[in-house]
Write a protein that holds these residues in place. Structure first.
Motif, PDB file in Angstrom:
ATOM      1  N   THR A   1       0.844  -1.178   0.000  1.00  0.00           N
ATOM      2  CA  THR A   1       0.000   0.000   0.000  1.00  0.00           C
ATOM      3  C   THR A   1       0.884   1.234   0.000  1.00  0.00           C
ATOM      4  O   THR A   1       2.086   1.149   0.240  1.00  0.00           O
ATOM      5  N   LYS A   2       0.308   2.363  -0.251  1.00  0.00           N
ATOM      6  CA  LYS A   2       1.070   3.603  -0.169  1.00  0.00           C
ATOM      7  C   LYS A   2       1.227   3.969   1.294  1.00  0.00           C
ATOM      8  O   LYS A   2       0.264   4.039   2.036  1.00  0.00           O
ATOM      9  N   GLY A   3       2.462   4.169   1.708  1.00  0.00           N
ATOM     10  CA  GLY A   3       2.716   4.496   3.105  1.00  0.00           C
ATOM     11  C   GLY A   3       3.020   3.245   3.916  1.00  0.00           C
ATOM     12  O   GLY A   3       3.524   2.259   3.404  1.00  0.00           O
ATOM     13  N   VAL A   4       2.693   3.297   5.189  1.00  0.00           N
ATOM     14  CA  VAL A   4       2.975   2.193   6.105  1.00  0.00           C
ATOM     15  C   VAL A   4       1.923   1.104   5.909  1.00  0.00           C
ATOM     16  O   VAL A   4       0.733   1.378   5.813  1.00  0.00           O
ATOM     17  N   ASP A   5       2.375  -0.134   5.877  1.00  0.00           N
ATOM     18  CA  ASP A   5       1.469  -1.272   5.706  1.00  0.00           C
ATOM     19  C   ASP A   5       0.962  -1.731   7.064  1.00  0.00           C
ATOM     20  O   ASP A   5       1.400  -2.737   7.622  1.00  0.00           O
ATOM     21  N   TRP A   6       0.001  -0.991   7.605  1.00  0.00           N
ATOM     22  CA  TRP A   6      -0.506  -1.249   8.956  1.00  0.00           C
ATOM     23  C   TRP A   6      -1.171  -2.605   9.062  1.00  0.00           C
ATOM     24  O   TRP A   6      -1.017  -3.293  10.074  1.00  0.00           O
ATOM     25  N   ILE A   7      -1.928  -2.994   8.061  1.00  0.00           N
ATOM     26  CA  ILE A   7      -2.639  -4.271   8.124  1.00  0.00           C
ATOM     27  C   ILE A   7      -1.640  -5.419   8.158  1.00  0.00           C
ATOM     28  O   ILE A   7      -1.797  -6.373   8.931  1.00  0.00           O
ATOM     29  N   GLU A   8      -0.582  -5.326   7.358  1.00  0.00           N
ATOM     30  CA  GLU A   8       0.445  -6.366   7.369  1.00  0.00           C
ATOM     31  C   GLU A   8       1.127  -6.442   8.730  1.00  0.00           C
ATOM     32  O   GLU A   8       1.360  -7.532   9.258  1.00  0.00           O
ATOM     33  N   TRP A   9       1.435  -5.297   9.321  1.00  0.00           N
ATOM     34  CA  TRP A   9       2.048  -5.270  10.652  1.00  0.00           C
ATOM     35  C   TRP A   9       1.132  -5.898  11.689  1.00  0.00           C
ATOM     36  O   TRP A   9       1.575  -6.654  12.543  1.00  0.00           O
ATOM     37  N   LEU A  10      -0.158  -5.572  11.621  1.00  0.00           N
ATOM     38  CA  LEU A  10      -1.102  -6.153  12.586  1.00  0.00           C
ATOM     39  C   LEU A  10      -1.204  -7.668  12.449  1.00  0.00           C
ATOM     40  O   LEU A  10      -1.285  -8.388  13.449  1.00  0.00           O
ATOM     41  N   ILE A  11      -1.180  -8.161  11.212  1.00  0.00           N
ATOM     42  CA  ILE A  11      -1.208  -9.606  10.990  1.00  0.00           C
ATOM     43  C   ILE A  11       0.046 -10.241  11.577  1.00  0.00           C
ATOM     44  O   ILE A  11      -0.020 -11.267  12.272  1.00  0.00           O
ATOM     45  N   GLN A  12       1.205  -9.636  11.319  1.00  0.00           N
ATOM     46  CA  GLN A  12       2.464 -10.176  11.819  1.00  0.00           C
ATOM     47  C   GLN A  12       2.523 -10.165  13.343  1.00  0.00           C
ATOM     48  O   GLN A  12       2.937 -11.156  13.964  1.00  0.00           O
ATOM     49  N   ILE A  13       2.101  -9.078  13.952  1.00  0.00           N
ATOM     50  CA  ILE A  13       2.118  -8.989  15.413  1.00  0.00           C
ATOM     51  C   ILE A  13       1.128  -9.973  16.023  1.00  0.00           C
ATOM     52  O   ILE A  13       1.411 -10.611  17.043  1.00  0.00           O
ATOM     53  N   GLY A  14      -0.037 -10.124  15.406  1.00  0.00           N
ATOM     54  CA  GLY A  14      -1.012 -11.102  15.884  1.00  0.00           C
ATOM     55  C   GLY A  14      -0.480 -12.523  15.817  1.00  0.00           C
ATOM     56  O   GLY A  14      -0.648 -13.311  16.753  1.00  0.00           O
ATOM     57  N   LEU A  15       0.194 -12.854  14.716  1.00  0.00           N
ATOM     58  CA  LEU A  15       0.788 -14.188  14.601  1.00  0.00           C
ATOM     59  C   LEU A  15       1.901 -14.390  15.625  1.00  0.00           C
ATOM     60  O   LEU A  15       2.036 -15.477  16.195  1.00  0.00           O
ATOM     61  N   ALA A  16       2.688 -13.351  15.858  1.00  0.00           N
ATOM     62  CA  ALA A  16       3.751 -13.443  16.866  1.00  0.00           C
ATOM     63  C   ALA A  16       3.157 -13.640  18.255  1.00  0.00           C
ATOM     64  O   ALA A  16       3.670 -14.435  19.058  1.00  0.00           O
ATOM     65  N   ALA A  17       2.074 -12.935  18.558  1.00  0.00           N
ATOM     66  CA  ALA A  17       1.421 -13.093  19.861  1.00  0.00           C
ATOM     67  C   ALA A  17       0.887 -14.509  20.022  1.00  0.00           C
ATOM     68  O   ALA A  17       1.021 -15.118  21.092  1.00  0.00           O
ATOM     69  N   LEU A  18       0.300 -15.054  18.963  1.00  0.00           N
ATOM     70  CA  LEU A  18      -0.181 -16.437  19.022  1.00  0.00           C
ATOM     71  C   LEU A  18       0.971 -17.412  19.227  1.00  0.00           C
ATOM     72  O   LEU A  18       0.866 -18.358  20.015  1.00  0.00           O
ATOM     73  N   GLY A  19       2.076 -17.183  18.538  1.00  0.00           N
ATOM     74  CA  GLY A  19       3.233 -18.050  18.685  1.00  0.00           C
ATOM     75  C   GLY A  19       3.838 -17.987  20.072  1.00  0.00           C
ATOM     76  O   GLY A  19       4.189 -19.011  20.662  1.00  0.00           O
ATOM     77  N   VAL A  20       3.955 -16.768  20.614  1.00  0.00           N
ATOM     78  CA  VAL A  20       4.503 -16.611  21.969  1.00  0.00           C
ATOM     79  C   VAL A  20       3.590 -17.271  22.987  1.00  0.00           C
ATOM     80  O   VAL A  20       4.060 -17.981  23.887  1.00  0.00           O
ATOM     81  N   ALA A  21       2.283 -17.073  22.855  1.00  0.00           N
ATOM     82  CA  ALA A  21       1.336 -17.677  23.797  1.00  0.00           C
ATOM     83  C   ALA A  21       1.364 -19.198  23.699  1.00  0.00           C
ATOM     84  O   ALA A  21       1.327 -19.897  24.720  1.00  0.00           O
ATOM     85  N   ALA A  22       1.471 -19.732  22.485  1.00  0.00           N
ATOM     86  CA  ALA A  22       1.512 -21.184  22.313  1.00  0.00           C
ATOM     87  C   ALA A  22       2.780 -21.771  22.917  1.00  0.00           C
ATOM     88  O   ALA A  22       2.731 -22.794  23.608  1.00  0.00           O
ATOM     89  N   LEU A  23       3.917 -21.135  22.673  1.00  0.00           N
ATOM     90  CA  LEU A  23       5.166 -21.636  23.254  1.00  0.00           C
ATOM     91  C   LEU A  23       5.169 -21.490  24.769  1.00  0.00           C
ATOM     92  O   LEU A  23       5.716 -22.342  25.474  1.00  0.00           O
ATOM     93  N   ASP A  24       4.577 -20.415  25.270  1.00  0.00           N
ATOM     94  CA  ASP A  24       4.527 -20.213  26.713  1.00  0.00           C
ATOM     95  C   ASP A  24       3.708 -21.315  27.380  1.00  0.00           C
ATOM     96  O   ASP A  24       4.071 -21.822  28.434  1.00  0.00           O
ATOM     97  N   ARG A  25       2.619 -21.701  26.762  1.00  0.00           N
ATOM     98  CA  ARG A  25       1.784 -22.771  27.331  1.00  0.00           C
ATOM     99  C   ARG A  25       2.515 -24.101  27.335  1.00  0.00           C
ATOM    100  O   ARG A  25       2.363 -24.886  28.264  1.00  0.00           O
ATOM    101  N   THR A  26       3.311 -24.377  26.307  1.00  0.00           N
ATOM    102  CA  THR A  26       4.056 -25.635  26.296  1.00  0.00           C
ATOM    103  C   THR A  26       5.181 -25.611  27.323  1.00  0.00           C
ATOM    104  O   THR A  26       5.522 -26.647  27.877  1.00  0.00           O
ATOM    105  N   ARG A  27       5.740 -24.452  27.604  1.00  0.00           N
ATOM    106  CA  ARG A  27       6.801 -24.345  28.596  1.00  0.00           C
ATOM    107  C   ARG A  27       6.266 -24.477  30.014  1.00  0.00           C
ATOM    108  O   ARG A  27       6.928 -25.010  30.877  1.00  0.00           O
ATOM    109  N   VAL A  28       5.061 -24.001  30.269  1.00  0.00           N
ATOM    110  CA  VAL A  28       4.484 -24.067  31.618  1.00  0.00           C
ATOM    111  C   VAL A  28       4.166 -25.499  31.996  1.00  0.00           C
ATOM    112  O   VAL A  28       4.322 -25.907  33.132  1.00  0.00           O
ATOM    113  N   ARG A  29       3.738 -26.307  31.042  1.00  0.00           N
ATOM    114  CA  ARG A  29       3.357 -27.691  31.315  1.00  0.00           C
ATOM    115  C   ARG A  29       4.557 -28.550  31.722  1.00  0.00           C
ATOM    116  O   ARG A  29       4.416 -29.520  32.403  1.00  0.00           O
ATOM    117  N   ARG A  30       5.743 -28.185  31.282  1.00  0.00           N
ATOM    118  CA  ARG A  30       6.923 -29.016  31.563  1.00  0.00           C
ATOM    119  C   ARG A  30       7.422 -28.850  32.934  1.00  0.00           C
ATOM    120  O   ARG A  30       7.442 -28.234  33.761  1.00  0.00           O
TER     121      ARG A  30
END
Length: 87
Positions: free
Chosen positions: A58-87
């Motif tokens: 898009t013209k300018g900052v790609d805010w939607i792409e950033w939001l998708i990336q940050i959302g995926l990172a949050a899901l990944g961090v939360a998923a890894l955190d849950r697997t670490r707590v169980r151990r």
């Protein structure tokens, strides 16, 4: 991929991983390297998803792409955190 592309992917992965980690409430029990890896994977997947949705260039900052990336990172961090707590 050139060395500059690899370095920029790592830098963007660090930023995305840290932002994703900030979105997840509470304390996470994963290390810095896992956060960076999650950020890099989220950045690559988020770019692919944004390109598939035709919102990557898009013209300018790609805010939607950033939001998708940050959302995926949050899901990944939360998923890894849950697997670490169980151990």
């Amino acid at each position: 991929m050139e060395i500059s592309g690899i370095i920029s992917a790592i830098v963007i992965g660090i930023v995305i991983g840290v932002l994703g980690r900030l979105v997840v409430p509470g304390r996470q029990h994963i290390g810095v390297l896992l956060t960076i890896l999650v950020g890099i994977v989220a950045a690559l997947l988020g770019s692919a998803i944004a390109a598939g949705l035709d919102v990557a260039d898009t013209k300018g900052v790609d805010w939607i792409e950033w939001l998708i990336q940050i959302g995926l990172a949050a899901l990944g961090v939360a998923a890894l955190d849950r697997t670490r707590v169980r151990r």
